[in-house]
Design a protein around this motif. Structure first.
Motif, PDB file in Angstrom:
ATOM      1  N   ILE A   7       3.483 -14.868   2.755  1.00  0.00           N
ATOM      2  CA  ILE A   7       2.415 -13.884   2.497  1.00  0.00           C
ATOM      3  C   ILE A   7       1.530 -14.377   1.354  1.00  0.00           C
ATOM      4  O   ILE A   7       0.300 -14.288   1.413  1.00  0.00           O
ATOM      5  N   GLU A  75      -2.887  -6.139   3.404  1.00  0.00           N
ATOM      6  CA  GLU A  75      -1.870  -5.471   4.209  1.00  0.00           C
ATOM      7  C   GLU A  75      -1.976  -3.995   3.837  1.00  0.00           C
ATOM      8  O   GLU A  75      -1.193  -3.473   3.041  1.00  0.00           O
ATOM      9  N   ASP A  80      -2.712   3.643  10.587  1.00  0.00           N
ATOM     10  CA  ASP A  80      -1.628   3.302  11.521  1.00  0.00           C
ATOM     11  C   ASP A  80      -2.054   2.241  12.532  1.00  0.00           C
ATOM     12  O   ASP A  80      -1.504   2.159  13.607  1.00  0.00           O
ATOM     13  N   ARG A  81      -3.051   1.454  12.159  1.00  0.00           N
ATOM     14  CA  ARG A  81      -3.519   0.465  13.127  1.00  0.00           C
ATOM     15  C   ARG A  81      -3.292  -0.970  12.660  1.00  0.00           C
ATOM     16  O   ARG A  81      -3.704  -1.904  13.332  1.00  0.00           O
ATOM     17  N   GLN A  82      -2.666  -1.146  11.508  1.00  0.00           N
ATOM     18  CA  GLN A  82      -2.502  -2.497  10.987  1.00  0.00           C
ATOM     19  C   GLN A  82      -1.462  -3.281  11.776  1.00  0.00           C
ATOM     20  O   GLN A  82      -0.381  -2.767  12.045  1.00  0.00           O
ATOM     21  N   PHE A  83      -1.795  -4.515  12.055  1.00  0.00           N
ATOM     22  CA  PHE A  83      -0.883  -5.319  12.878  1.00  0.00           C
ATOM     23  C   PHE A  83       0.445  -5.554  12.178  1.00  0.00           C
ATOM     24  O   PHE A  83       1.493  -5.631  12.812  1.00  0.00           O
ATOM     25  N   LEU A  85       2.315  -3.694  10.510  1.00  0.00           N
ATOM     26  CA  LEU A  85       3.288  -2.593  10.522  1.00  0.00           C
ATOM     27  C   LEU A  85       4.375  -2.810  11.559  1.00  0.00           C
ATOM     28  O   LEU A  85       5.493  -2.314  11.414  1.00  0.00           O
ATOM     29  N   THR A  86       4.027  -3.528  12.610  1.00  0.00           N
ATOM     30  CA  THR A  86       5.014  -3.737  13.678  1.00  0.00           C
ATOM     31  C   THR A  86       5.468  -5.192  13.731  1.00  0.00           C
ATOM     32  O   THR A  86       5.867  -5.688  14.775  1.00  0.00           O
ATOM     33  N   ARG A  87       5.364  -5.857  12.602  1.00  0.00           N
ATOM     34  CA  ARG A  87       5.883  -7.223  12.481  1.00  0.00           C
ATOM     35  C   ARG A  87       7.060  -7.187  11.506  1.00  0.00           C
ATOM     36  O   ARG A  87       7.186  -6.248  10.709  1.00  0.00           O
ATOM     37  N   PRO A  88       7.887  -8.231  11.533  1.00  0.00           N
ATOM     38  CA  PRO A  88       9.130  -8.155  10.711  1.00  0.00           C
ATOM     39  C   PRO A  88       8.900  -8.328   9.212  1.00  0.00           C
ATOM     40  O   PRO A  88       9.584  -9.099   8.556  1.00  0.00           O
ATOM     41  N   TYR A  89       7.926  -7.640   8.674  1.00  0.00           N
ATOM     42  CA  TYR A  89       7.694  -7.684   7.231  1.00  0.00           C
ATOM     43  C   TYR A  89       8.807  -6.901   6.524  1.00  0.00           C
ATOM     44  O   TYR A  89       9.102  -5.782   6.904  1.00  0.00           O
ATOM     45  N   GLN A  90       9.372  -7.513   5.502  1.00  0.00           N
ATOM     46  CA  GLN A  90      10.278  -6.761   4.622  1.00  0.00           C
ATOM     47  C   GLN A  90       9.418  -6.185   3.520  1.00  0.00           C
ATOM     48  O   GLN A  90       8.750  -6.948   2.808  1.00  0.00           O
ATOM     49  N   ASP A 155      -8.066   2.384   2.133  1.00  0.00           N
ATOM     50  CA  ASP A 155      -8.020   1.446   3.249  1.00  0.00           C
ATOM     51  C   ASP A 155      -9.124   0.387   3.182  1.00  0.00           C
ATOM     52  O   ASP A 155      -9.073  -0.610   3.886  1.00  0.00           O
ATOM     53  N   ARG A 215       5.279   4.379   2.786  1.00  0.00           N
ATOM     54  CA  ARG A 215       3.929   4.345   3.363  1.00  0.00           C
ATOM     55  C   ARG A 215       3.467   5.745   3.781  1.00  0.00           C
ATOM     56  O   ARG A 215       3.135   5.959   4.930  1.00  0.00           O
TER      57      ARG A 215
ATOM     58  N   GLY B 111      11.233  -4.137   9.185  1.00  0.00           N
ATOM     59  CA  GLY B 111      11.675  -5.490   8.885  1.00  0.00           C
ATOM     60  C   GLY B 111      12.175  -6.250  10.089  1.00  0.00           C
ATOM     61  O   GLY B 111      11.506  -6.330  11.125  1.00  0.00           O
ATOM     62  N   GLN B 124      -5.246  -2.002  17.785  1.00  0.00           N
ATOM     63  CA  GLN B 124      -4.569  -2.610  16.639  1.00  0.00           C
ATOM     64  C   GLN B 124      -5.563  -3.457  15.836  1.00  0.00           C
ATOM     65  O   GLN B 124      -6.397  -4.151  16.419  1.00  0.00           O
TER      66      GLN B 124
END
Lengths: 511, 341
Positions: A7, A75, A80-83, A85-90, A155, A215, B111, B124
């Motif tokens: 990141i 980020e 609720d439209r950010q890509f 959010l549904t990626r494996p971000y810790q 935002d 969030r 995560g 998106q």
């Protein structure tokens, strides 16, 4: 853990231009920093360079703000439209990556700047490590965290500016409201200010944690609004008067402290009748102190005026700010009070009684150091470097000094009789003992981190020849003066009254 | 009685689906004989409710999606499809109820859980400053199972311009990039919210082909308001309306149980007071009777017809398109609602 690096690397690539601009501005700032402490020549340096220097300082702050906003909103934590959010971000690594970015491109450059500038100004940086760290802490608390907090609940840059505008409007409005409250002076606002900073800081940190781990923008905004409400209530409802009285107790009867004050008759009272204009007008009350022990100095933090008029009517100014320094021996100054025009007019022509109370901090000087003024720069104690000042008329009554990180506390004494300057008459009354105290309390912070070198003057006051018209120098190479560090001895209140006076006599300044 | 089974163009499975599967040289996914709700669920929604002040977006939604299925969630605009999907993906929080996705409660989805789940949505926000190559290289870091060969293949297949920034791409291209970045790590579950909305038919077909071909054994949940595109490749279908699931069923079973029945009678029929519940939209005119049989079973349906109308001269049982079925169901539901009111 690797996510921090990914990141971070992505953010560096994304914001390389802003990073380069901020570093170039900082480079220019570092290059031109000696402007801050270099002696001012008789006609001053080209104004444009100082203006440009100030402009770059402002631009640098704005650039950092912009960088912080952009990197956090990269980020975005709102919507609720950010890509991502549904990626494996810790989330914790995301927060850590953002912190690493800000540390790398705001904190670290400032620290490097400080470490480079301090030796240029003559101060070894390793002597000031705690101060440098404190500067970083203040930079983070006052520049980074508030901006990061607003960025975390918005935002876009437009939204950020809108909220920032709201915050500025809130602060301005609240300041105005608090300004209308009697006694809400700095002397009494220590506790409310502490509460304010604690609530604001706590809310900012809570919002950052909430946004990065839950969030929930609405809850976060609610926390900020709630804290703004709490601060408003604390600042407007605080019992400022009792707080001053608690912080500055009345000198107990039989106290060994012999200090006292009295109100002087205004011997410069004018026959001129000044018109009453506006809702308030100024009264200038000459105050004389006596009985201060040798080796002490008193700073008047706040003052309160009560006027008793015939018919049992009274008017009270509440505690108002003051910052006069009083010395042993005869010491006199004018305390300004803003009085209600209506009350003033109602007492016109009649005699009134006046009571003045002072909330003072008494400092006691530590062991003094004898210093001889040198032709060039010379070190004063261990934490300051001074050189002879040059005034507009080429006379010298002051020293231009600089210190690392914060202005040192000092009390300076100069006996003009010992001056090495050529004087027209060494017995001239204006050449009595000269004194100057800087920042009396040495417990100020290390600055906001942007200016590691603090310029300040040791000013022994104006001196003139017997005609009283021509200024003369009293500080020359070879002149001795003493310098001591004052330490807070106690805080207390002093009070005095004067009866049967006319308020009209106090509308002019008494010198 | 003579019986005719008519096959209309565009009917379920026998039409477009088989064409796509045949074109891709794939076998349709095996469809179990057991009801799919007994199969392990990749997604399970229980009494899911979402309220925005006075408006209910979801109103006690129950849904089970079997592992390995291609589930088409259809419904009109505003039915609650996107809300349900966002709750599933932990982008929104439900007002009440529970959502389970693979092994996680959706509220705990975060995560590394997203290493097994892909999400593609029409609205998106992608990091538009990135080039296609950089975007894929960036997201690649987050997935231990990322398949570089598959990524290269997808880029080639979608004809993605590697050095172009995402903001310069067309909507269809951006959707392809999102899809490539969600397929390359071979997720167990791929959730797509209106992925084909606004795309031209060519791009849409390309995407559908690729999804079917590359999804492997992954479970797919695709929401759409376009019944036609769902019909072409979904194995299961759920119909959402006003925040409630009207039905959820395997597409083949849905196709097999719905028939448009047309009876040619000798004389004008006299209709009895009660008709079988499975008959919908009965229309009798002169000597012809038309209705929709929603529980078609040849023997039972025939015996019902004989019981009610006597011997028919001619009967046709025409399979129905998904669109026709939904229209019939929607009209039925509306009529029931009006009756209740």
């Amino acid at each position: 853990m690797n996510q921090i690096f990914y990141i971070f690397r992505k953010d560096v690539r994304r914001h390389w231009l802003e990073i380069v601009v901020s570093l170039l501005l900082l480079l220019y700032f570092a290059w031109k920093s000696p402007i801050l402490w270099s002696p001012e020549p008789p006609f001053g340096p080209p104004r444009i360079s100082r203006l440009l220097f100030g402009f770059v300082g402002v631009a640098l702050c704005l650039c950092w703000w912009f960088l912080i906003v952009r990197v956090i909103q990269g980020e975005s934590l709102v919507g609720d439209r950010q890509f991502w959010l549904t990626r494996p971000y810790q989330r914790r690594w995301l927060l850590a990556a953002k912190a690493l970015f800000i540390i790398s491109f705001v904190n670290l450059p400032v620290l490097v700047f400080d470490v480079v500038i301090l030796p240029r100004a003559g101060f070894p940086p390793w002597h000031h490590v705690p101060g440098l760290l404190q500067g970083q802490l203040l930079l983070t608390a006052f520049l980074i965290v508030p901006i990061a907090t607003i960025s975390a609940i918005t935002d876009s840059l437009a939204q950020f500016l809108l909220v920032l505008f709201g915050v500025v409007a809130y602060i301005a409005g609240l300041s105005w409201v608090v300004g209308q409250i009697p006694s809400a002076s700095s002397a009494s606002s220590e506790i409310p200010s502490t509460v304010m900073f604690a609530v604001a800081g706590g809310a900012c940190l809570a919002v950052l944690v909430l946004q990065y781990f839950r969030r929930d923008a609405w809850v976060s905004r609610g926390v900020l609004l709630g804290s703004a409400g709490v601060i408003a209530v604390v600042l407007t409802a605080a019992p400022y008067g009792p707080l001053v009285e608690r912080a500055y107790p009345q000198v107990p009867l039989g106290s060994l402290n012999p200090a006292g004050v009295k109100i002087e008759k205004n011997d410069k009272a004018s026959e001129t009748k000044y018109p009453v204009l506006g809702k308030t007008l100024n009264l200038y009350v000459p105050i004389e102190t006596y009985g201060l022990v040798q080796g002490s100095l008193v700073v008047v933090d706040a003052a309160r005026l009560t006027i008793y008029a015939p018919g049992g009517r009274a008017w009270n100014s509440g505690w108002v700010d003051s910052s006069h320094t009083l010395w042993p021996g005869a010491s006199r100054y004018n305390q300004t009070f803003e009085v209600s025009s209506k009350f003033y007019s109602s007492t016109a022509g009649s005699e009134v009684d006046m009571r003045v109370e002072l909330a003072v901090s008494e400092y006691r000087e530590g062991p003094a150091q004898q210093i001889t003024v040198a032709a060039g720069s010379f070190r004063v104690k261990n934490d300051a470097i001074c050189s002879l000042g040059t005034g507009e008329y080429s006379n010298t009554t002051s020293l231009q000094c600089r210190s690392a990180l914060n202005e040192p506390a000092f009390a300076a004494h100069l006996d003009p009789v010992s001056t090495t300057c050529t004087l027209p008459d060494r017995t001239w009354p204006s050449l009595q003992d000269r004194r100057n105290s800087g920042n009396s309390s040495a417990d100020f912070g290390g600055g906001a981190g942007l200016f590691p070198v603090r310029p300040f003057d040791i000013d022994f006051g104006a001196a003139t020849d017997p005609s009283g018209k021509n200024p003369v120098s009293i500080v020359c190479p070879g002149t001795n003066f003493s310098l001591a560090t004052p330490a807070l001895f106690s805080r207390y209140r002093l009070g005095t009254s004067i009866n049967g006076i006319h308020l009209t006599d106090y509308r002019t300044y008494s010198y | 009685m003579s019986v005719e089974n008519r096959v209309n163009p565009g009917t379920l499975l026998s039409g477009a689906t088989t064409q796509i599967f045949a074109r891709l040289n794939l076998q349709p996914r095996p469809v179990c004989d057991i009801p799919f709700w007994f199969m392990p669920s990749a997604i399970l929604l229980e009494d899911l409710t979402k309220r925005y002040r006075d408006v209910s977006a979801l109103n006690g939604l129950n849904l089970a999606i079997a592992e390995g299925s291609i589930f088409g969630l259809v419904g009109p605009n505003g039915a609650g499809k996107t809300t349900a999907i966002k709750i599933l993906m932990n982008i929104l929080h439900a007002s009440s109820g529970r959502a389970q996705i693979l092994d996680w409660d959706s509220r705990e989805l975060a995560g590394s859980a997203f290493c097994s789940i892909g999400y593609v949505s029409e609205n998106q926000k992608l990091p538009e400053w990135m080039t296609v190559t950089y975007f894929l290289a960036y997201v690649r870091n987050f997935y231990p199972t990322w398949d570089r060969d598959l990524e290269r293949e997808l880029v080639k297949r979608f004809d993605l311009p590697p050095k172009r920034k995402l903001k310069k791409l067309s909507r269809g291209m951006r959707m392809k990039v999102a899809l490539a970045s969600s397929l390359a790590y071979r997720p167990r579950l791929l959730v797509m919210d209106e992925p084909f909305s606004g795309l031209d038919p060519l791009v849409r077909d390309e995407l559908i082909e690729c999804i079917v071909q590359r999804a492997g054994d992954a479970t797919l949940l695709i929401s759409s308001h376009d019944l036609g595109e769902m019909e072409s490749f979904a194995t299961h279908i759920g119909y959402l309306e006003a925040g409630q699931l009207r039905f959820s069923e395997e597409l083949r079973s849905l196709a097999s149980r719905f028939r448009q029945v047309e009876l040619a009678l000798g004389a004008a029929p006299s209709l009895p007071g009660t008709l079988p519940e499975s008959w919908m939209h009965l229309d009798a005119s002169s000597s012809t009777v038309r209705f929709i049989e929603s529980q078609y079973d040849r023997d039972r349906t025939e015996s019902d017809i004989v019981r009610i109308f006597g011997e028919a001269a001619h009967a046709t049982y025409a399979p129905m398109s998904l669109r026709s079925i939904f229209l019939a169901i929607a009209r039925d539901a509306r009529a029931a609602g009006e009756n209740r009111a």
